[in-house]
Scaffold this motif. Structure first.
Motif, mmCIF file in Angstrom:
data_model
loop_
_atom_site.group_PDB
_atom_site.id
_atom_site.type_symbol
_atom_site.label_atom_id
_atom_site.label_comp_id
_atom_site.label_asym_id
_atom_site.label_seq_id
_atom_site.Cartn_x
_atom_site.Cartn_y
_atom_site.Cartn_z
ATOM 1 N N THR A 1 0.495 -32.679 9.545
ATOM 2 C CA THR A 1 1.173 -33.491 10.549
ATOM 3 C C THR A 1 1.422 -32.548 11.711
ATOM 4 O OG1 THR A 1 2.223 -34.791 8.832
ATOM 5 C CG2 THR A 1 3.142 -35.001 11.036
ATOM 6 N N CYS B 1 6.025 -38.274 19.447
ATOM 7 C CA CYS B 1 4.862 -38.405 20.347
ATOM 8 C C CYS B 1 5.316 -38.603 21.789
ATOM 9 C CB CYS B 1 3.973 -39.574 19.924
ATOM 10 S SG CYS B 1 2.986 -39.203 18.473
ATOM 11 N N LEU C 1 1.367 -31.951 16.197
ATOM 12 C CA LEU C 1 1.196 -32.372 17.583
ATOM 13 C C LEU C 1 0.520 -31.220 18.309
ATOM 14 C CD1 LEU C 1 4.555 -34.216 18.187
ATOM 15 C CD2 LEU C 1 2.285 -35.168 18.675
ATOM 16 N N LEU D 1 -1.879 -36.388 18.019
ATOM 17 C CA LEU D 1 -1.080 -36.438 16.797
ATOM 18 C C LEU D 1 -2.061 -36.444 15.634
ATOM 19 C CD1 LEU D 1 1.595 -36.932 15.178
ATOM 20 C CD2 LEU D 1 1.074 -39.373 15.368
ATOM 21 N N MET E 1 -4.574 -40.186 18.468
ATOM 22 C CA MET E 1 -4.070 -40.140 17.099
ATOM 23 C C MET E 1 -5.276 -40.050 16.179
ATOM 24 S SD MET E 1 -1.463 -42.880 15.480
ATOM 25 C CE MET E 1 -2.351 -44.273 15.954
ATOM 26 N N LEU F 1 7.437 -40.543 13.934
ATOM 27 C CA LEU F 1 6.217 -40.082 14.608
ATOM 28 C C LEU F 1 6.195 -40.556 16.059
ATOM 29 C CD1 LEU F 1 3.551 -40.691 11.780
ATOM 30 C CD2 LEU F 1 4.435 -38.479 12.544
ATOM 31 N N SER G 1 -3.490 -42.316 10.649
ATOM 32 C CA SER G 1 -3.690 -43.050 11.909
ATOM 33 C C SER G 1 -4.388 -44.390 11.674
ATOM 34 C CB SER G 1 -4.455 -42.205 12.937
ATOM 35 O OG SER G 1 -5.786 -42.010 12.558
#
Ligand code: ATP
Ligand code: MG
Ligand code: FE
Length: 344
Positions: A140, A255, A142, A133, A269, A251, A274
């Motif tokens: 932002t 995840c 993934l 992440l 992360m 978030l 983070s």
């Protein structure tokens, strides 16, 4: 192999020396926050000019701290993008000049690959494959990570980045730039029962994000709470709390979904957001239920720094990757265009 890393993509000047066998030898950072704070955001030309002033003194500092001379350095890694073009040019030009003068290779590093690999600097670091992440001021995302340069984008924000939303909400609450840490501090005093902000896009399948609607919802709440144009102190802390809770749970949900989809048990992360303690705690709590582990960088390596660039550059230089000698930067640069390297 000893690698010098230079980070100048935005508003911090980062310099570090990473040794492939001995680890991080020294690092230094200068944050330009005080220069930009009166403008409420980063002024690109001021950023470039300050990188010019800070890079060489920081370089001398880390070399002295590590007790190394130019003759010990085997390669130079610098952030080549994405970022502000002028700021990137400062680091690239200096890196190229040093490498030329020292007779060593230089390599342009992708800033987000730097963030992504920053958890590798920790003693307890993740093993590939994992889901990352990336949550920062501009991104932002993934990403499925099968190795260095083996990246598959699983989802990303369709509008604002999470860090950007934190920064905008900070402005609404009268907090200085960059707002993430300030919002988090206010949120800690807030009552999480008072408001229930929307969790954007969690009811839709997929792994994309959207934070712009949440930002507008926050603004509307701020306006609704104001009495004679003034927002009360309790309202401020409760709104900060509701906003942070909404970002953290959005978030976290995505995840978990990403790990399930990919059949993986490791989440990494990275990026400025983070550093958020509630996000760290909530992810750890939620993923423990699935026997999945979470890794993140030390707080100082969540936001921009030279160590992550030295590390990422060292992995690629060690694998024999070298760039041509021109000074080329890429203000826009999709991470999945990076070449893969095989593990040593
Ligand atoms: P990018 O890496 O996408 O190019 P950037 O380099 O500006 O963007 P970073 O330096 O990684 O981003 O992170 C800065 C962002 O992190 C800012 O938006 C800041 O508000 C946010 N941030 C930092 N600390 C916290 C925190 N504790 N909680 C929430 N957000 C935070
Ligand atoms: Mg920054
Ligand atoms: Fe960054």
């Amino acid at each position: 192999m000893l690698i010098l890393g230079l980070e100048t993509s935005c508003d911090e000047t980062g310099v570090a020396l990473y040794h492939t066998e001995r680890g991080l030898l020294a690092h230094a950072l200068f944050s330009q926050i005080d220069i930009h704070v009166e403008y409420g955001g980063v002024v690109p030309e001021l950023a470039s000019r300050d990188h010019v002033r800070k890079t060489l003194p920081l370089l001398e500092q880390v070399m002295a701290e590590a007790g190394v001379t130019a003759a010990d350095i085997d390669g130079v890694a610098y952030t080549a993008g994405p970022g502000l073009v002028g700021a990137l040019m400062v680091g690239a030009t200096l890196a190229r000049a040093l490498a030329w003068g020292w007779g060593v290779p230089a390599l342009g590093v992708h800033h987000m690959e730097g963030h992504l690999l920053a958890p590798m600097l920790e003693e307890e670091h993740p093993e590939f494959p994992f889901v990352a992440l990336l949550v920062s001021g501009g991104h932002t995302q993934l990403v499925r990570v099968d190795g260095i340069g083996k990246y598959k984008l699983l989802g990303e924000s369709l509008d604002d980045a999470a860090g950007e939303a934190f920064d905008k909400v900070a402005k609404m609450l009268g907090l200085p730039y960059p707002g993430g840490p300030h919002v988090a501090k206010l949120a800690a005093q807030g009552n999480s029962e008072r408001f229930d902000f929307p969790r954007p896009m969690v009811n839709r399948p997929g792994l994309d994000f959207s934070f712009s609607g949440l930002k507008t919802y926050t603004l509307n709440t701020v306006e609704d709470c104001k009495i004679d144009g003034v927002l009360g102190e309790q309202d401020r802390v409760d709104i900060a709390r509701a906003f942070e809770d909404a970002v953290v749970s959005t978030l976290t949900i995505k995840c978990r979904r990403a790990l399930q989809q990919e059949g993986l048990k490791t989440l990494v992360m990275a990026g400025g957001v983070s550093a958020n303690l509630n996000l760290r705690a909530e992810l750890k709590r939620a993923l423990a239920k699935e026997q999945a582990a979470v890794f993140y960088p030390a707080p100082q390596f969540c936001t921009d720094n030279g160590a992550m660039i030295a590390y990422a550059g060292a992995q690629r230089l060690r694998a024999g990757q070298i760039d041509a000698a021109d000074v080329a930067v890429r203000p826009r640069w999709p991470m999945d265009q990076l070449p893969p390297i095989e593990a040593a």
